[in-house]
Design a protein around this motif. Structure first.
Motif, PDB file in Angstrom:
ATOM      1  N   GLY A 272     -37.540 -34.466 -51.668  1.00  0.00           N
ATOM      2  CA  GLY A 272     -37.210 -35.779 -51.123  1.00  0.00           C
ATOM      3  C   GLY A 272     -37.975 -36.097 -49.856  1.00  0.00           C
ATOM      4  N   GLN A 273     -38.139 -35.097 -48.995  1.00  0.00           N
ATOM      5  CA  GLN A 273     -38.863 -35.337 -47.754  1.00  0.00           C
ATOM      6  C   GLN A 273     -40.352 -35.528 -48.003  1.00  0.00           C
ATOM      7  OE1 GLN A 273     -37.129 -35.887 -45.211  1.00  0.00           O
ATOM      8  NE2 GLN A 273     -38.320 -35.609 -43.347  1.00  0.00           N
ATOM      9  N   PHE A 274     -40.898 -34.844 -49.012  1.00  0.00           N
ATOM     10  CA  PHE A 274     -42.280 -35.096 -49.413  1.00  0.00           C
ATOM     11  C   PHE A 274     -42.458 -36.570 -49.762  1.00  0.00           C
ATOM     12  CE2 PHE A 274     -45.346 -35.815 -52.776  1.00  0.00           C
ATOM     13  CZ  PHE A 274     -46.487 -35.179 -52.304  1.00  0.00           C
ATOM     14  N   ALA A 275     -41.508 -37.111 -50.508  1.00  0.00           N
ATOM     15  CA  ALA A 275     -41.593 -38.509 -50.918  1.00  0.00           C
ATOM     16  C   ALA A 275     -41.525 -39.447 -49.715  1.00  0.00           C
ATOM     17  CB  ALA A 275     -40.473 -38.826 -51.903  1.00  0.00           C
ATOM     18  N   GLY A 276     -40.560 -39.209 -48.820  1.00  0.00           N
ATOM     19  CA  GLY A 276     -40.452 -40.063 -47.640  1.00  0.00           C
ATOM     20  C   GLY A 276     -41.672 -39.958 -46.746  1.00  0.00           C
ATOM     21  N   ASN A 277     -42.197 -38.753 -46.610  1.00  0.00           N
ATOM     22  CA  ASN A 277     -43.381 -38.567 -45.777  1.00  0.00           C
ATOM     23  C   ASN A 277     -44.616 -39.254 -46.344  1.00  0.00           C
ATOM     24  OD1 ASN A 277     -41.987 -37.089 -43.897  1.00  0.00           O
ATOM     25  ND2 ASN A 277     -43.324 -35.323 -43.975  1.00  0.00           N
TER      26      ASN A 277
END
Length: 458
Positions: A272-277
């Motif tokens: 999920g953080q990969f996506a937000g980043n």
């Protein structure tokens, strides 16, 4: 009547593990944790100015050095090569040497690498100093997370995370016009000199001002009790509070990484953080070039329009953190309070694709501002790291999380650069960013599961 000082070594309320006395239990609680939070917010703002100043300089720098879109994507990406590779070593260094020394060394060296970029005359120099910048910045966010877990009760951690995270955006929001004017007057090299110099100065300020809770002269026993009751001042922190500089074995084994990644909570939030980043990285790297080439804006117009999405993202970060803590105080589970703002933010961030279908610059900026606001809402991943990390392994857990999350810093600039080089347009690039955000939302919905502390069983 002024509160009595609690900084004297003779004061029993300052001794590690001492019980609260009648006086301290009824005293007005101090707010030293907010001073520490202010240091984190400024440090994070400088961190992102240093890593993104290349994006501001890019339109002018590429002309002077003769760099095409694909090569510029490589230079944007190279920072994250060393940044990602250094996450786990940085986490180990943090667990061994503590927050104060780690953050001081990190900021000093990354600022020197930024300043040095202003001295280069070719791609090779930029490549080397961007690699150095990535290594130096790697421990920053694991340190932020460790400090928040130490200094704040669980009910305030989303607020604290949102406050320092807003530094990622607020610096670029309010300094972008100044930086564009500086570049117009003195050239792109001046940006690196100014931003790097500011970071070196702040490194010294951090060293002078940061203290662990029980060593802080402004933290009274009432505040320490409040922090500890809410899950801060863990046993490890209590034992190490007065010996922060003394090396201590972290008990780390390399197989611990695999054991941590077997837990869906960690793998899910990493995806999920990969996506937000990915959304964040677009704005931190290619956004000024997008405005200059795709929307054909001049320097002053870029400086003005660049403010809007970053202000929106700043509001989104604060809103997401406050909303999450509010839900927690209202009795909602950690699953709802932590995951709902992130899922909603990632879904809304995917609307960045709509910018491909409008002509008005004002409408484009409005769409990008909504998408960046939403990405800011989703920037609560570090709060979840504090909530799920096993006892004594916050630095390593944060390193793994940041390793996975910042793969976006490698992938996104390269993909955008190759798309722009191949098509001469940013249309496909915005589609890529939107689809990845949608995948991140699905990860939080279907993979993460319950938000609870991971227990590693031998």
């Amino acid at each position: 009547m002024p509160q009595p000082s609690h900084s004297s070594p003779a004061d029993p309320t300052r001794q590690v593990g001492a019980p609260a006395t009648a006086n301290t239990s009824t005293a007005r609680r101090s707010n030293a944790r907010y001073q520490i939070l202010g240091l984190l917010a400024v440090g994070t703002m400088i961190n992102y100015l240093d890593r993104t100043v290349l994006g501001i300089a890019a339109p002018q720098l590429t002309k002077e050095l003769g760099i095409n879109a694909a090569m510029m994507g490589l230079l944007f990406s190279v920072f994250s090569w060393s940044y990602v590779a250094s996450q786990i070593p940085g986490g180990l260094f943090l667990d061994r040497f503590g927050s104060k020394l780690t953050y001081f060394l990190s900021m000093t060296f990354w600022s020197l690498c930024t300043l040095a970029q202003g001295l280069v005359h070719g791609i090779a120099g930029l490549f080397v100093f961007r690699l150095g910048l990535g290594v130096s910045e790697a421990p920053c966010f694991p340190t932020n997370s460790r400090v928040v877990a130490t200094w704040f009760p669980q009910s305030e951690r989303a607020m604290a995370t949102g406050t320092y995270t807003v530094g990622e955006y607020i610096g670029l929001a309010f300094f972008s016009p100044f930086l564009f004017m500086l570049m117009g007057a003195f050239g792109w090299r001046s940006l690196f000199y100014v931003v790097g110099g500011v970071g070196i100065v702040f490194g010294g300020i951090w060293w002078l001002m940061y203290r662990e809770p029980r060593d802080h002269p402004s933290a009274n026993q009432a505040e320490l009790d409040y922090i500890e009751a809410g899950g801060g001042l863990t046993q490890r922190h209590r034992a190490a509070a007065s010996t922060e500089a003394a090396p201590a074995k972290s008990g780390f084994e390399w197989r611990t990484i695999g054991r941590l990644l077997k837990h869906r909570q960690l793998t899910g939030i990493c995806l999920g953080q990969f996506a937000g980043n990915s959304t964040l990285v677009f704005f931190l790297t290619w956004f000024p070039t997008y405005l200059a080439t795709e929307r054909h804006m001049g320097w002053l117009k870029i400086g003005f329009f660049a403010i809007m999405p970053f202000i929106a993202a700043s509001v989104g970060v604060m809103f997401g953190g406050l909303f999450s803590d509010w839900l927690l105080r209202r009795g909602k589970s950690a699953n709802v309070a932590r995951k709902l703002p992130i899922i909603a933010g990632l879904l809304l961030a995917s609307t960045i694709i709509l910018a491909n279908y409008v002509e008005s610059n004002v409408a484009v900026i409005a769409i990008l501002s909504v998408a960046f606001f939403a990405q800011g809402m989703a920037a609560l991943g570090w709060t979840l790291v504090s909530d799920i990390a096993p006892e004594g392994l916050l630095g390593v857990t944060g390193g793994i999380f940041n390793f996975a999350a910042n793969l976006a810093g490698i992938v996104t600039p390269l993909v955008v650069g190759f798309i722009v080089a191949a098509t001469g347009s940013f249309v496909g690039a915005l589609v890529f960013i939107g689809v990845v955000a949608l995948i991140g939302a699905l990860s939080y919905i279907f993979i993460v599961g319950d938000i609870k502390r991971i227990v590693l069983v031998d």
